[in-house]
Enzyme design. Structure first.
Site, PDB file in Angstrom:
ATOM      1  N   SER A   1      96.618  50.207  32.408  1.00 47.24           N
ATOM      2  CA  SER A   1      96.168  51.379  32.346  1.00 47.24           C
ATOM      3  C   SER A   1      95.191  51.719  33.166  1.00 47.24           C
ATOM      4  O   SER A   1      95.632  52.906  34.050  1.00 47.24           O
ATOM      5  CB  SER A   1      96.063  51.066  30.573  1.00 47.24           C
ATOM      6  OG  SER A   1      95.534  52.910  30.411  1.00 47.24           O
TER       7      SER A   1
ATOM      8  N   LYS B   1      96.444  53.462  37.535  1.00 49.00           N
ATOM      9  CA  LYS B   1      96.186  54.569  37.736  1.00 49.00           C
ATOM     10  C   LYS B   1      95.462  54.985  38.949  1.00 49.00           C
ATOM     11  O   LYS B   1      95.959  55.433  39.701  1.00 49.00           O
ATOM     12  CB  LYS B   1      95.716  55.390  36.622  1.00 49.00           C
ATOM     13  CG  LYS B   1      96.597  56.023  35.115  1.00 49.00           C
ATOM     14  CD  LYS B   1      95.342  56.621  34.081  1.00 49.00           C
ATOM     15  CE  LYS B   1      94.405  55.577  33.992  1.00 49.00           C
ATOM     16  NZ  LYS B   1      95.155  56.315  31.775  1.00 49.00           N
TER      17      LYS B   1
ATOM     18  N   ASP C   1     101.891  55.280  32.740  1.00 49.40           N
ATOM     19  CA  ASP C   1     100.835  54.155  31.688  1.00 49.40           C
ATOM     20  C   ASP C   1     100.375  56.172  30.536  1.00 49.40           C
ATOM     21  O   ASP C   1     100.727  55.537  29.606  1.00 49.40           O
ATOM     22  CB  ASP C   1      99.607  55.264  32.417  1.00 49.40           C
ATOM     23  CG  ASP C   1      98.461  54.721  31.851  1.00 49.40           C
ATOM     24  OD1 ASP C   1      98.247  53.623  30.929  1.00 49.40           O
ATOM     25  OD2 ASP C   1      97.690  55.397  31.739  1.00 49.40           O
TER      26      ASP C   1
ATOM     27  N   HIS D   1      85.054  54.028  37.958  1.00 51.23           N
ATOM     28  CA  HIS D   1      85.635  54.490  36.581  1.00 51.23           C
ATOM     29  C   HIS D   1      84.476  53.827  36.257  1.00 51.23           C
ATOM     30  O   HIS D   1      84.203  52.393  35.917  1.00 51.23           O
ATOM     31  CB  HIS D   1      86.424  54.141  36.627  1.00 51.23           C
ATOM     32  CG  HIS D   1      87.679  54.016  35.462  1.00 51.23           C
ATOM     33  ND1 HIS D   1      88.242  55.365  35.417  1.00 51.23           N
ATOM     34  CD2 HIS D   1      87.762  53.762  34.788  1.00 51.23           C
ATOM     35  CE1 HIS D   1      88.665  55.511  34.230  1.00 51.23           C
ATOM     36  NE2 HIS D   1      88.390  53.900  33.661  1.00 51.23           N
TER      37      HIS D   1
ATOM     38  N   ARG E   1     100.373  52.957  22.589  1.00 51.22           N
ATOM     39  CA  ARG E   1      99.689  52.003  22.559  1.00 51.22           C
ATOM     40  C   ARG E   1      98.970  52.562  20.943  1.00 51.22           C
ATOM     41  O   ARG E   1      98.200  52.116  19.654  1.00 51.22           O
ATOM     42  CB  ARG E   1      99.161  51.744  23.751  1.00 51.22           C
ATOM     43  CG  ARG E   1      99.644  50.196  23.891  1.00 51.22           C
ATOM     44  CD  ARG E   1      98.694  50.278  25.890  1.00 51.22           C
ATOM     45  NE  ARG E   1      97.163  49.900  25.096  1.00 51.22           N
ATOM     46  CZ  ARG E   1      96.396  50.495  26.330  1.00 51.22           C
ATOM     47  NH1 ARG E   1      96.482  50.847  27.339  1.00 51.22           N
ATOM     48  NH2 ARG E   1      95.115  49.403  26.452  1.00 51.22           N
TER      49      ARG E   1
HETATM   50  N1  URA Z   1      91.091  53.557  29.627  1.00 48.63           N
HETATM   51  C1  URA Z   1      92.284  54.398  30.087  1.00 48.63           C
HETATM   52  O1  URA Z   1      92.237  54.792  30.512  1.00 48.63           O
HETATM   53  N2  URA Z   1      93.409  53.627  29.572  1.00 48.63           N
HETATM   54  C2  URA Z   1      92.786  52.487  28.503  1.00 48.63           C
HETATM   55  O2  URA Z   1      93.598  51.755  27.918  1.00 48.63           O
HETATM   56  C3  URA Z   1      91.525  51.979  27.737  1.00 48.63           C
HETATM   57  C4  URA Z   1      90.937  52.842  28.510  1.00 48.63           C
END
Ligand code: URA
Length: 436
Positions: A185, A189, A163, A84, A170
């Site tokens: 977050s 995932k 999320d 990621h 947010r």
């Molecule tokens: N990417 C995400 O998936 N979540 C965040 O909070 C920031 C970047």
């Protein structure tokens, strides 16, 4: 009986540490709607202002992971490792890395996002491939992973649904910039994908989500520590995003660069970051015992065209037109292509990725609002990059635009983002720090 939300919000507001069951109750309220928007906003602001301990962040991550399905891949005996990136401009590494690492015998279940602000997203790049499907059910995602060693999909409502609501809240409450919330977050995932390990590419520099290096290091450490606490293997690299990665910037233009790279014609910076991240993935998977050996395996698979074959196989199973591998022209092209020419002789003294990222959004290649459509064909191709010599009239870049007016506006902005001067500068090292 659940804990009363207002009491938990006060506790966090006053600097207290929430227990695991308290965090689980809050996340359960996010998913079933019993935690109101005002309460969620207040909780997020309390976290943003007071932070969370490592234990709280881990509990929040696990509660968010468990808010939906957590995939298992019983028919995939290989180690399952994902990568990621916190994102940047020109970062098309995932498209190249997934087939390369899959070719080395590692399964790569990759759930990715759309572009965010000036930073591109893998899902938008894949949308530039005619027919390619990323709106997969969990079952389709699992099957594709079994069939070709990697699968790429967008997040669906079944995976870490907490999320989705938390991120949207947010976004409108000024609470995006919180290390514990970003950690939870991203990792919730990723953990829901059913992975054994994760390699994080944390970007730092002008076009990074965390431009400041010290902040980026804190995020890197948080993700590594929480990921390990959640039971997966994690490695992280801190990489430079003070300049764009590669030369193609914009969705289809980045896919073209990936296709050329699979054929062996790859810009040095893109190759370096791809091999560095891939080597970490092979190490986490146990496929190689040291980084040099891992890089050699990947370089061989790349050179021999095996990664190209795996990429083409993935296109076949995910509905993409496999002919693009032999004929990238099938991706199409924007109607107006305009050269940005050097007005003086010298060296390119900057390639400002933030300015170029904004140009791409202005051309229609990114979104201002979540519902905006993205034009896959617009963008910029860099003909020169930092430290390269230019004569008067040489092309510095090519703007790909929908209209002549848009092209002219973008060309002026690109010229300002790529000054030419006396000094011959070199790029900062791409790999700044490693945690493994
Ligand atoms: N990417 C995400 O998936 N979540 C965040 O909070 C920031 C970047």
């Amino acid at each position: 009986m659940r804990h009363h939300p207002a009491r938990l919000i006060r506790k966090k507001r006053d600097g207290g540490e929430l227990a695991a069951d308290e965090i689980r109750d809050l996340v359960a309220g996010v998913v079933d709607g019993t935690l109101g928007d005002a309460q969620l906003g207040a909780f997020l602001m309390a976290v943003c202002c007071n932070g969370m301990t490592a234990a709280e962040t881990a509990q929040l991550t696990l509660a968010m992971r468990d808010s939906g399905r957590v995939l298992r891949h019983p028919n995939v005996p290989r180690a399952k490792i994902d990568k990621h990136s916190t994102g940047g401009v020109g970062d098309k590494v995932s498209l190249l890395l997934a087939p390369l690492v899959a070719a080395a015998g590692v399964a790569v279940p990759m759930i990715s996002g759309r572009g965010l602000g000036h930073t591109g997203g893998t899902i938008d790049k894949l949308a530039a491939i005619p027919g390619y499907r990323t709106d997969l059910t969990c079952e389709q995602f699992q099957q594709i992973l079994e069939q070709c060693g990697y699968a790429m999909a967008r997040a669906n409502a079944e995976l870490a649904p907490a999320d989705g609501r938390m991120y949207a809240t947010r976004d409108v409450t000024g609470t995006v910039e919180s290390i514990p919330l970003i950690t939870a977050s991203i990792l919730s995932k990723k953990l829901a994908e059913g992975i054994d390990g994760l390699v994080m590419d944390v970007k730092t520099g002008r076009a990074a989500f965390m431009p400041d290096e010290a902040d980026a290091v804190v995020l890197m450490e948080s993700i590594v520590n929480v990921g390990r606490a959640a039971g997966i293997r994690v490695a992280a690299l801190l990489t430079d995003m003070d300049h764009p990665l590669g030369r193609g910037l914009g969705n289809a233009l980045e896919v073209v660069e990936v296709l050329r790279a699979l054929d062996g014609d790859c810009p040095g910076d893109l190759r370096e970051v791809t091999l560095a991240l891939g080597a970490e993935m092979l190490l986490l998977a146990g496929v190689a015992t040291d980084l040099d050996a891992a890089r050699a395996i990947l370089a061989g698979l790349w050179q021999d065209g095996v990664a190209r074959q795996v990429f083409q196989h993935n296109l076949e199973v995910q509905g993409g037109d496999p002919r693009i591998v032999d004929d990238p022209g099938l991706l199409g092209r924007a109607p107006h292509v305009v050269a940005v020419e050097a007005q003086r002789a010298g060296y390119v003294t900057d390639v400002d990725p933030l300015a170029l990222g904004h140009v791409i959004v202005d051309l229609g290649g990114g979104r201002r609002q979540p519902q905006d459509a993205v034009d896959p064909h617009v963008g910029i191709v860099l003909a020169k990059t930092l430290g390269e010599q230019a004569q008067v009239g040489d092309a510095l870049a090519f703007v790909h635009a929908r209209t002549a007016v848009a092209a002219a506006g973008a060309a002026a902005a690109v010229a300002a983002a790529m000054p030419v001067g006396e000094e011959r500068l070199r790029r900062h090292p791409l790999l700044k720090r490693r945690m493994a």
